[in-house]
Design an enzyme around this catalytic site. Structure first.
Site, PDB file in Angstrom:
ATOM      1  N   HIS A 170       0.837  -1.216   0.000  1.00 54.77           N
ATOM      2  CA  HIS A 170       0.000   0.000   0.000  1.00 54.77           C
ATOM      3  C   HIS A 170       0.859   1.248   0.000  1.00 54.77           C
ATOM      4  O   HIS A 170       1.367   1.657   1.022  1.00 54.77           O
ATOM      5  CB  HIS A 170      -0.943  -0.019   1.218  1.00 54.77           C
ATOM      6  CG  HIS A 170      -1.821  -1.228   1.237  1.00 54.77           C
ATOM      7  ND1 HIS A 170      -2.697  -1.508   0.221  1.00 54.77           N
ATOM      8  CD2 HIS A 170      -1.938  -2.244   2.104  1.00 54.77           C
ATOM      9  CE1 HIS A 170      -3.317  -2.646   0.475  1.00 54.77           C
ATOM     10  NE2 HIS A 170      -2.882  -3.119   1.612  1.00 54.77           N
ATOM     11  N   PHE A 207     -12.267  -6.470  11.667  1.00 54.35           N
ATOM     12  CA  PHE A 207     -12.904  -5.164  11.854  1.00 54.35           C
ATOM     13  C   PHE A 207     -14.255  -5.157  11.132  1.00 54.35           C
ATOM     14  O   PHE A 207     -14.307  -5.291   9.914  1.00 54.35           O
ATOM     15  CB  PHE A 207     -11.984  -4.070  11.303  1.00 54.35           C
ATOM     16  CG  PHE A 207     -10.532  -4.345  11.556  1.00 54.35           C
ATOM     17  CD1 PHE A 207      -9.626  -4.473  10.509  1.00 54.35           C
ATOM     18  CD2 PHE A 207     -10.070  -4.552  12.851  1.00 54.35           C
ATOM     19  CE1 PHE A 207      -8.297  -4.759  10.754  1.00 54.35           C
ATOM     20  CE2 PHE A 207      -8.729  -4.843  13.100  1.00 54.35           C
ATOM     21  CZ  PHE A 207      -7.851  -4.944  12.045  1.00 54.35           C
ATOM     22  N   ASP A 218     -16.718  -3.996   9.248  1.00 54.87           N
ATOM     23  CA  ASP A 218     -17.014  -2.882   8.325  1.00 54.87           C
ATOM     24  C   ASP A 218     -18.119  -3.298   7.371  1.00 54.87           C
ATOM     25  O   ASP A 218     -18.944  -4.143   7.711  1.00 54.87           O
ATOM     26  CB  ASP A 218     -15.722  -2.543   7.559  1.00 54.87           C
ATOM     27  CG  ASP A 218     -15.404  -3.624   6.530  1.00 54.87           C
ATOM     28  OD1 ASP A 218     -15.065  -3.276   5.386  1.00 54.87           O
ATOM     29  OD2 ASP A 218     -15.540  -4.804   6.869  1.00 54.87           O
ATOM     30  N   ASP A 248      -8.048 -10.391   8.083  1.00 55.33           N
ATOM     31  CA  ASP A 248      -8.950  -9.289   7.721  1.00 55.33           C
ATOM     32  C   ASP A 248      -8.308  -8.424   6.635  1.00 55.33           C
ATOM     33  O   ASP A 248      -8.924  -8.132   5.598  1.00 55.33           O
ATOM     34  CB  ASP A 248      -9.244  -8.440   8.965  1.00 55.33           C
ATOM     35  CG  ASP A 248     -10.053  -7.208   8.593  1.00 55.33           C
ATOM     36  OD1 ASP A 248      -9.479  -6.287   7.970  1.00 55.33           O
ATOM     37  OD2 ASP A 248     -11.251  -7.181   8.873  1.00 55.33           O
ATOM     38  N   TYR A 249      -7.053  -8.010   6.852  1.00 55.88           N
ATOM     39  CA  TYR A 249      -6.357  -7.195   5.844  1.00 55.88           C
ATOM     40  C   TYR A 249      -6.394  -7.890   4.482  1.00 55.88           C
ATOM     41  O   TYR A 249      -6.688  -7.287   3.450  1.00 55.88           O
ATOM     42  CB  TYR A 249      -4.891  -7.001   6.232  1.00 55.88           C
ATOM     43  CG  TYR A 249      -4.573  -5.968   7.286  1.00 55.88           C
ATOM     44  CD1 TYR A 249      -3.335  -6.017   7.925  1.00 55.88           C
ATOM     45  CD2 TYR A 249      -5.446  -4.944   7.643  1.00 55.88           C
ATOM     46  CE1 TYR A 249      -2.978  -5.068   8.883  1.00 55.88           C
ATOM     47  CE2 TYR A 249      -5.099  -3.999   8.598  1.00 55.88           C
ATOM     48  CZ  TYR A 249      -3.862  -4.068   9.215  1.00 55.88           C
ATOM     49  OH  TYR A 249      -3.512  -3.131  10.165  1.00 55.88           O
ATOM     50  N   ASP A 290      -8.356  -6.487   1.213  1.00 55.30           N
ATOM     51  CA  ASP A 290      -7.645  -6.202  -0.049  1.00 55.30           C
ATOM     52  C   ASP A 290      -8.213  -7.066  -1.173  1.00 55.30           C
ATOM     53  O   ASP A 290      -8.408  -6.593  -2.297  1.00 55.30           O
ATOM     54  CB  ASP A 290      -6.137  -6.479   0.104  1.00 55.30           C
ATOM     55  CG  ASP A 290      -5.451  -5.434   0.971  1.00 55.30           C
ATOM     56  OD1 ASP A 290      -4.393  -5.740   1.548  1.00 55.30           O
ATOM     57  OD2 ASP A 290      -5.982  -4.302   1.100  1.00 55.30           O
TER      58      ASP A 290
HETATM   59  N1  LIG Z   1     -12.362  -4.822   7.779  1.00 61.00           N
HETATM   60  C1  LIG Z   1     -11.630  -3.820   7.278  1.00 61.00           C
HETATM   61  N2  LIG Z   1     -12.245  -2.656   6.969  1.00 61.00           N
HETATM   62  C2  LIG Z   1     -11.469  -1.672   6.455  1.00 61.00           C
HETATM   63  C3  LIG Z   1     -10.096  -1.773   6.263  1.00 61.00           C
HETATM   64  C4  LIG Z   1      -9.669  -0.518   5.738  1.00 61.00           C
HETATM   65  C5  LIG Z   1      -8.326  -0.072   5.341  1.00 61.00           C
HETATM   66  N3  LIG Z   1      -7.271  -0.859   5.874  1.00 61.00           N
HETATM   67  C6  LIG Z   1      -6.159  -0.957   4.999  1.00 61.00           C
HETATM   68  C7  LIG Z   1      -5.141  -0.037   5.444  1.00 61.00           C
HETATM   69  C8  LIG Z   1      -4.056  -0.686   5.837  1.00 61.00           C
HETATM   70  C9  LIG Z   1      -4.191  -2.100   5.589  1.00 61.00           C
HETATM   71  O1  LIG Z   1      -3.231  -2.436   4.629  1.00 61.00           O
HETATM   72  C10 LIG Z   1      -5.558  -2.314   5.046  1.00 61.00           C
HETATM   73  O2  LIG Z   1      -5.515  -2.831   3.757  1.00 61.00           O
HETATM   74  C11 LIG Z   1     -10.790   0.270   5.624  1.00 61.00           C
HETATM   75  N4  LIG Z   1     -11.841  -0.439   6.055  1.00 61.00           N
HETATM   76  C12 LIG Z   1     -13.257  -0.107   6.028  1.00 61.00           C
HETATM   77  O3  LIG Z   1     -13.725  -0.477   4.728  1.00 61.00           O
HETATM   78  C13 LIG Z   1     -14.726   0.449   4.298  1.00 61.00           C
HETATM   79  C14 LIG Z   1     -14.174   1.204   3.103  1.00 61.00           C
HETATM   80  O4  LIG Z   1     -14.196   0.335   1.996  1.00 61.00           O
HETATM   81  P1  LIG Z   1     -14.183   0.987   0.508  1.00 61.00           P
HETATM   82  O5  LIG Z   1     -15.478   1.810   0.424  1.00 61.00           O
HETATM   83  O6  LIG Z   1     -14.132  -0.219  -0.401  1.00 61.00           O
HETATM   84  O7  LIG Z   1     -12.947   1.857   0.434  1.00 61.00           O
HETATM   85  C15 LIG Z   1     -14.963   1.370   5.493  1.00 61.00           C
HETATM   86  O8  LIG Z   1     -15.918   0.799   6.367  1.00 61.00           O
HETATM   87  C16 LIG Z   1     -13.598   1.348   6.171  1.00 61.00           C
HETATM   88  O9  LIG Z   1     -13.681   1.695   7.547  1.00 61.00           O
HETATM   89  C17 LIG Z   1      -9.470  -3.016   6.596  1.00 61.00           C
HETATM   90  O10 LIG Z   1      -8.261  -3.234   6.466  1.00 61.00           O
HETATM   91  N5  LIG Z   1     -10.292  -3.997   7.086  1.00 61.00           N
END
Ligand SMILES: Nc1nc2c(c(CN[C@H]3C=C[C@H](O)[C@@H]3O)cn2[C@@H]2O[C@H](COP(=O)(O)O)[C@@H](O)[C@H]2O)c(=O)[nH]1
Length: 339
Positions: free
Chosen positions: A51, A235, A237, A312-313, A317
């Site tokens: 990233h 997490f 989401d 989760d990550y 992704d």
């Molecule tokens: N479960 C989970 N939810 C996550 C993330 C992240 C960002 N993490 C990245 C950053 C560093 C790491 O490398 C991760 O890759 C954002 N979100 C949630 O997603 C939604 C946005 O989605 P979209 O509209 O498609 O962009 C929103 O609710 C946001 O709060 C995660 O990792 N896990």
């Protein structure tokens, strides 16, 4: 009000009492097998390697970047997929969560100290509109709430932690659980709690991802060497539930699926919204257990931590990279400041 169940126990309680969302054990196993085949992808170093917008450093400034970003890490989905907020940064167009990161980095490039508490504690709404401006006619959702959260959070960080999130991390004495509860105890916007079947439950989605991103940006070393990091759950989401349904690990009732396919919104705390989030947490816990079993059966030793954060990550992704494949699977639409 009695203390809410912690996130993992909340996930289990919801999964055991859910009526419209179900964990599918066959799908759990198939997802674990998919993950088994990609061990190189779900490792701690991926947080930076994969990233480009994430900080490269593992210092105090990088931590304060993570803190501001996770304080605003919510609700990026747009009414129509084709009309959404986009931030162009260094020649690339970003949407969703990455639009937030791009806007923060663009502000820093423009000399706006957006990750400095003494700045954002008194930032104005107009300044926030400018910092998070979109390159399309669609603004980032909940911009006024983002302004409120930025100034409120900045004031607390100044009052309680000398203006630096590093001081908050150090108060946790290398415990992920202590840090999570210190965050929700200090910063009201992180209190992602609700009620289900008469019980107070918590998902703490932004507090948990803040702990996880702290661990990641510090590369699991020094102040970021949490001995209980594996107690953090997935997490909850709106993207990971979607990929869990796509992979067959989670199933929705016909009634719920119909509602989501019509694009109907669910309110924060609605029974079905809680069931989607809670079952997702429990589903990823079961995928992790199954994955550890499969590795043991193969007679291999896991190289490094295998925990719900890294799963989760990887799943999040994966969802980003398979957006088109997932077209037929709806995500649930809730507009709130918690995820
Ligand atoms: N479960 C989970 N939810 C996550 C993330 C992240 C960002 N993490 C990245 C950053 C560093 C790491 O490398 C991760 O890759 C954002 N979100 C949630 O997603 C939604 C946005 O989605 P979209 O509209 O498609 O962009 C929103 O609710 C946001 O709060 C995660 O990792 N896990």
């Amino acid at each position: 009000m009695e203390a809410p169940l912690p996130p993992r126990e909340s996930g289990r309680f919801v999964a055991e009492n859910s009526r419209d969302v179900f964990v599918d054990l066959g799908g759990v196993r198939r997802t674990a097998e998919l993950l088994l085949a990609a061990p190189s992808a779900w490792r701690l170093e991926s947080w930076k390697d994969l990233h480009q917008l994430n900080p490269r450093a593992a210092d105090e400034a990088a931590l304060n970047w993570v803190f501001v970003v996770d304080s605003l890490n919510f609700s990026f989905w747009s009414e129509q997929e084709e009309h959404k907020c986009v931030v162009r940064y260094r020649g690339t167009a970003y949407s969703g969560y990455w639009a937030l990161c791009a806007a923060v980095n663009r502000a820093l490039d423009e000399g706006i100290p957006i990750t400095t508490a003494s700045y954002y504690a008194t930032v104005s709404l107009d300044q926030v509109r400018n910092i998070f401006r979109s390159d399309t006619s669609v603004s980032m959702p909940l911009i006024e709430e983002r302004h409120q959260i930025l100034s409120g959070t900045g004031k607390i960080l100044l009052e309680k932690f000398g203006g630096s999130f590093l001081n908050c991390v150090r108060k946790s004495e290398k415990s992920a659980q202590k840090l999570m509860y210190l965050i929700v105890g200090s910063f009201p916007s992180y209190r992602d709690v609700t009620e289900f079947e008469g019980k107070n439950i918590s998902f703490y989605k932004r507090a948990q991802i803040l702990v996880a991103d702290t661990w990641s940006v510090l590369e699991g070393k020094g102040d970021g060497c949490f001995e209980d990091i594996s107690s953090i759950t997935m997490f909850a989401d709106y993207r990971v539930p979607q990929i869990l349904v796509y992979l067959g690990a989670l199933k929705y009732s016909d009634e719920l699926l119909k509602k989501l396919l019509k694009g109907e919104m669910l309110s924060y705390g609605d029974t079905q919204e809680v069931e989607i989030r809670g079952c997702s947490i429990w589903c990823v816990e079961l995928i992790r257990d199954c994955l550890l079993e499969l590795i043991k059966e193969k007679g291999e030793k896991p190289n490094g931590e295998i925990n719900s954060i890294l799963l989760d990550y990887y799943l999040w992704d994966y969802a980003r990279d398979h957006r088109d494949d997932m077209k037929g699977v709806p995500f649930h639409r809730t507009r709130c400041i918690y995820y």
